[in-house]
Write an enzyme that holds these catalytic residues in place. Structure first.
Site, PDB file in Angstrom:
ATOM      1  N   THR A 122       0.966  -1.275  -0.109  1.00  0.00           N
ATOM      2  CA  THR A 122      -0.155  -0.013   0.310  1.00  0.00           C
ATOM      3  C   THR A 122       1.019   1.479  -0.144  1.00  0.00           C
ATOM      4  OG1 THR A 122      -1.834  -0.899   1.115  1.00  0.00           O
ATOM      5  CG2 THR A 122      -2.070   1.423   1.050  1.00  0.00           C
ATOM      6  N   LYS A 207      -6.910   1.736  -3.315  1.00  0.00           N
ATOM      7  CA  LYS A 207      -7.181   0.819  -1.774  1.00  0.00           C
ATOM      8  C   LYS A 207      -6.387   1.815  -0.750  1.00  0.00           C
ATOM      9  CE  LYS A 207      -4.745  -1.664   0.457  1.00  0.00           C
ATOM     10  NZ  LYS A 207      -4.600  -2.949   1.265  1.00  0.00           N
ATOM     11  N   GLY A 256     -17.009  -4.576  17.805  1.00  0.00           N
ATOM     12  CA  GLY A 256     -15.927  -4.866  18.848  1.00  0.00           C
ATOM     13  C   GLY A 256     -14.814  -3.727  19.993  1.00  0.00           C
ATOM     14  N   CYS A 263      -3.079  -2.610   8.550  1.00  0.00           N
ATOM     15  CA  CYS A 263      -4.128  -1.690   7.901  1.00  0.00           C
ATOM     16  C   CYS A 263      -4.258  -0.295   8.202  1.00  0.00           C
ATOM     17  CB  CYS A 263      -4.014  -2.792   6.851  1.00  0.00           C
ATOM     18  SG  CYS A 263      -3.110  -3.884   6.052  1.00  0.00           S
ATOM     19  N   LYS A 266      -3.272   2.469  10.248  1.00  0.00           N
ATOM     20  CA  LYS A 266      -1.846   3.195   9.450  1.00  0.00           C
ATOM     21  C   LYS A 266      -2.099   3.359   8.376  1.00  0.00           C
ATOM     22  CE  LYS A 266       0.514  -0.144   6.616  1.00  0.00           C
ATOM     23  NZ  LYS A 266       0.606   0.409   5.036  1.00  0.00           N
ATOM     24  N   ARG A 331       0.304  -6.777  15.666  1.00  0.00           N
ATOM     25  CA  ARG A 331       0.299  -5.112  15.765  1.00  0.00           C
ATOM     26  C   ARG A 331      -0.903  -4.621  15.835  1.00  0.00           C
ATOM     27  NH1 ARG A 331       3.106  -5.452   9.635  1.00  0.00           N
ATOM     28  NH2 ARG A 331       1.921  -7.431   9.574  1.00  0.00           N
TER      29      ARG A 331
HETATM   30  C1  UGA Z   1      -7.578  -5.228   5.500  1.00  0.00           C
HETATM   31  C2  UGA Z   1      -8.531  -5.255   4.918  1.00  0.00           C
HETATM   32  O1  UGA Z   1      -9.808  -5.963   5.439  1.00  0.00           O
HETATM   33  C3  UGA Z   1      -7.956  -5.987   3.640  1.00  0.00           C
HETATM   34  O2  UGA Z   1      -9.177  -6.243   2.715  1.00  0.00           O
HETATM   35  C4  UGA Z   1      -6.709  -4.918   2.806  1.00  0.00           C
HETATM   36  O3  UGA Z   1      -6.080  -5.980   2.346  1.00  0.00           O
HETATM   37  C5  UGA Z   1      -5.652  -5.226   4.399  1.00  0.00           C
HETATM   38  O4  UGA Z   1      -6.745  -5.048   5.430  1.00  0.00           O
HETATM   39  C6  UGA Z   1      -4.604  -5.000   4.131  1.00  0.00           C
HETATM   40  O5  UGA Z   1      -4.971  -3.704   3.613  1.00  0.00           O
HETATM   41  O6  UGA Z   1      -3.548  -5.257   3.646  1.00  0.00           O
HETATM   42  P1  UGA Z   1      -6.819  -6.879   7.813  1.00  0.00           P
HETATM   43  O7  UGA Z   1      -6.055  -5.570   8.551  1.00  0.00           O
HETATM   44  O8  UGA Z   1      -5.949  -8.301   7.421  1.00  0.00           O
HETATM   45  O9  UGA Z   1      -7.138  -6.945   6.460  1.00  0.00           O
HETATM   46  O10 UGA Z   1      -8.193  -7.010   8.364  1.00  0.00           O
HETATM   47  P2  UGA Z   1      -9.505  -7.005   8.557  1.00  0.00           P
HETATM   48  O11 UGA Z   1     -10.077  -8.011   8.920  1.00  0.00           O
HETATM   49  O12 UGA Z   1     -10.229  -6.042   7.486  1.00  0.00           O
HETATM   50  O13 UGA Z   1      -9.635  -6.199  10.246  1.00  0.00           O
HETATM   51  C7  UGA Z   1      -9.262  -5.411  10.837  1.00  0.00           C
HETATM   52  C8  UGA Z   1     -10.175  -5.049  12.170  1.00  0.00           C
HETATM   53  O14 UGA Z   1     -10.906  -4.493  12.104  1.00  0.00           O
HETATM   54  C9  UGA Z   1      -9.651  -6.436  12.972  1.00  0.00           C
HETATM   55  O15 UGA Z   1      -9.452  -6.052  14.578  1.00  0.00           O
HETATM   56  C10 UGA Z   1     -10.888  -7.097  12.870  1.00  0.00           C
HETATM   57  O16 UGA Z   1     -11.233  -7.360  14.855  1.00  0.00           O
HETATM   58  C11 UGA Z   1     -11.617  -5.447  12.935  1.00  0.00           C
HETATM   59  N1  UGA Z   1     -13.233  -6.294  12.461  1.00  0.00           N
HETATM   60  C12 UGA Z   1     -13.451  -6.240  11.422  1.00  0.00           C
HETATM   61  C13 UGA Z   1     -14.712  -5.188  13.383  1.00  0.00           C
HETATM   62  O17 UGA Z   1     -14.029  -4.777  14.189  1.00  0.00           O
HETATM   63  N2  UGA Z   1     -15.621  -5.462  12.828  1.00  0.00           N
HETATM   64  C14 UGA Z   1     -15.969  -6.021  11.386  1.00  0.00           C
HETATM   65  O18 UGA Z   1     -16.937  -6.263  11.590  1.00  0.00           O
HETATM   66  C15 UGA Z   1     -14.436  -6.307  11.038  1.00  0.00           C
END
Ligand code: UGA
Length: 432
Positions: A122, A207, A256, A263, A266, A331
């Site tokens: 990114t 993105k 939550g 990601c 940042k 992280r």
């Molecule tokens: C996120 C994006 O979902 C990806 O599409 C993206 O490619 C990635 O960042 C990146 O930029 O590389 P990720 O960081 O793996 O992916 O995690 P997520 O599944 O998106 O969750 C992020 C946070 O949101 C977590 O703390 C999760 O617990 C929280 N979350 C997610 C909630 O509190 N509620 C939800 O309904 C969904």
């Protein structure tokens, strides 16, 4: 096609392995010798379901290679993916692009034939323009194209997200590189994935805007959950009621703890830096960052309330400490704010995480890793379900908890409040 992934972290490794599985010849390069040696032996540096099997399979059939030799790997490749880290600058909010530009300078030395240089990490909007400027200092523009092809992989679901993406976004300012990228992704397009071709800057912005929007959605429902608590309304009913509207959608509407990971925190900060640079006020995203930073404080206030402000010497159990399930990534996990705070207030913290002991907590006295759920919850005054691992979804708390006063604070709303009450458990969720 011959591909070179520079940077064998999360993005480079997952994408490289998946590209090799689609039949390409891929070299994953990293400056970390130990990491490369380990990968050759099938030892994976990160926890990601399904990754180990794919690495071993494709390394054996020689479509996947690991190397520390950047020059050789660049020379033999048609497409080079820049997958190095873009962390937040120390003490600031802009992305640190030093690794991206160091790699770019190396690439510029070894353009021996037409090559496509693609950013997968990114990178802030206009980084592609900078990369193009650096490479053109040494090379004729006809010999290379700089492309943006961001990844949208979620940790824990990365392989699936790569193989079945909602969309593939490719940003190029020329036709030739788009044609080549489209043929690289042809196996996924033929299975029904959408391929979107836009300008390079637009692709970079897609993105950031996507991550900022998802962070906004989560923060929005977290704030609605706060209101639900005051109104004795269940936030899950709101998520369902809203989510069924196709314009809104039900995903990322689960209340939550503060969102975390490598990601969202940042990227929301980095897009603000870009908007400041271009004199535009992204006030919504600014509010999201602030609200998320306040979230841990707010949930800690609830802990104070549950324990009647007597935190000292209380045993508090954390089930899960990573920022989400199916990852060992700590992280920006909200546990990194909550556990030190409660520890400082004199609580004894016992935590269990399926991915094991965390180095982040080693320096704290009385923050102790438990080997299983049973020993973690033993004698706890308060149990906090912090991460939604599957193995936390059907715990028989009634049989594990001996102390009738033990409180369960479910920050992921896994259990039914009614059923827990029927079992005589003191149970609280979020926004219900
Ligand atoms: C996120 C994006 O979902 C990806 O599409 C993206 O490619 C990635 O960042 C990146 O930029 O590389 P990720 O960081 O793996 O992916 O995690 P997520 O599944 O998106 O969750 C992020 C946070 O949101 C977590 O703390 C999760 O617990 C929280 N979350 C997610 C909630 O509190 N509620 C939800 O309904 C969904």
């Amino acid at each position: 096609m011959k591909l070179c992934m520079i940077g064998t972290g999360y993005v480079g490794l997952v994408s490289g392995v998946c590209f090799s599985d689609l039949g390409n010849n891929v070299t994953c390069v990293d400056i970390d010798k130990k990491k490369i040696e380990n990968l050759k032996k099938g030892i994976i540096p990160i926890y990601e379901p399904g990754l180990e099997e794919l690495v071993i399979k494709n390394y054996k059939n020689k479509r996947l290679n690991f190397s520390t030799n950047l020059k050789e790997s660049i020379l033999k490749s048609d497409i080079i993916f820049i997958c190095v880290g873009t962390p937040t600058k120390k003490g600031g909010s802009a992305a640190d692009l030093s690794q991206v530009f160091n790699v770019t300078k190396e690439i510029s030395k070894y353009i021996n034939k037409y090559k496509i240089i693609t950013t997968k990490s990114t990178v802030p909007i206009t980084t592609g323009d900078e990369i193009e400027k650096i490479i053109s200092k040494k090379n004729n523009k006809a010999k290379f194209s700089v492309v943006s092809n961001p990844e949208f992989l979620r940790e824990g679901e990365a392989i699936r997200d790569f193989i079945y993406p909602d969309r593939i976004v490719v940003g190029t300012n020329d036709v030739k590189s788009n044609k080549i990228l489209k043929s690289l992704y042809a196996p996924l397009i033929s299975k029904g994935s959408q391929y979107i071709h836009v300008s390079r800057r637009a692709s970079e912005l897609v993105k950031y805007a996507s991550n900022a929007f998802l962070a906004t959605k989560i923060t929005f429902i977290n704030e609605i959950a706060n209101l639900c608590e005051k109104l004795s309304v269940n936030v899950e009913d709101i998520s369902i009621g809203m989510g069924l509207d196709k314009r809104i959608g039900s995903r990322f509407l689960r209340a939550g703890p503060a969102y975390g990971g490598s990601c969202f925190p940042k990227d929301t900060k980095a897009i603000i830096t870009t908007s400041d640079k271009f004199k535009t006020d992204l006030s919504v995203v600014k509010a999201v960052i602030k609200s998320n930073e306040n979230r841990s404080k707010l949930l800690l206030n609830r802990v104070h309330f549950f324990l009647k402000n007597k935190i000292k010497n209380k045993i508090i159990c954390f089930l899960g400490v990573t920022f989400k399930a199916n990852t060992d990534d700590m992280r920006d996990s909200s546990s990194l704010t909550m556990i030190p705070y409660l520890n400082k207030k004199g609580a004894i913290i016992k935590y269990f995480d399926p991915t094991g002991v965390k180095k982040d907590f080693v320096k704290y006295k009385n923050v102790l890793f438990s080997k299983n759920i049973k020993s973690a919850v033993d004698k706890a005054d308060l149990i906090i379900i912090h991460t939604e691992w599957n193995e936390f979804k059907s715990i028989n708390f009634r049989s594990l908890i001996k102390n009738k006063k033990t409180i369960i604070f479910d920050m992921r709303n896994i259990y039914s409040p009614l059923k827990m009450k029927q079992q005589g458990l003191k149970y609280f969720g979020l926004g219900r």
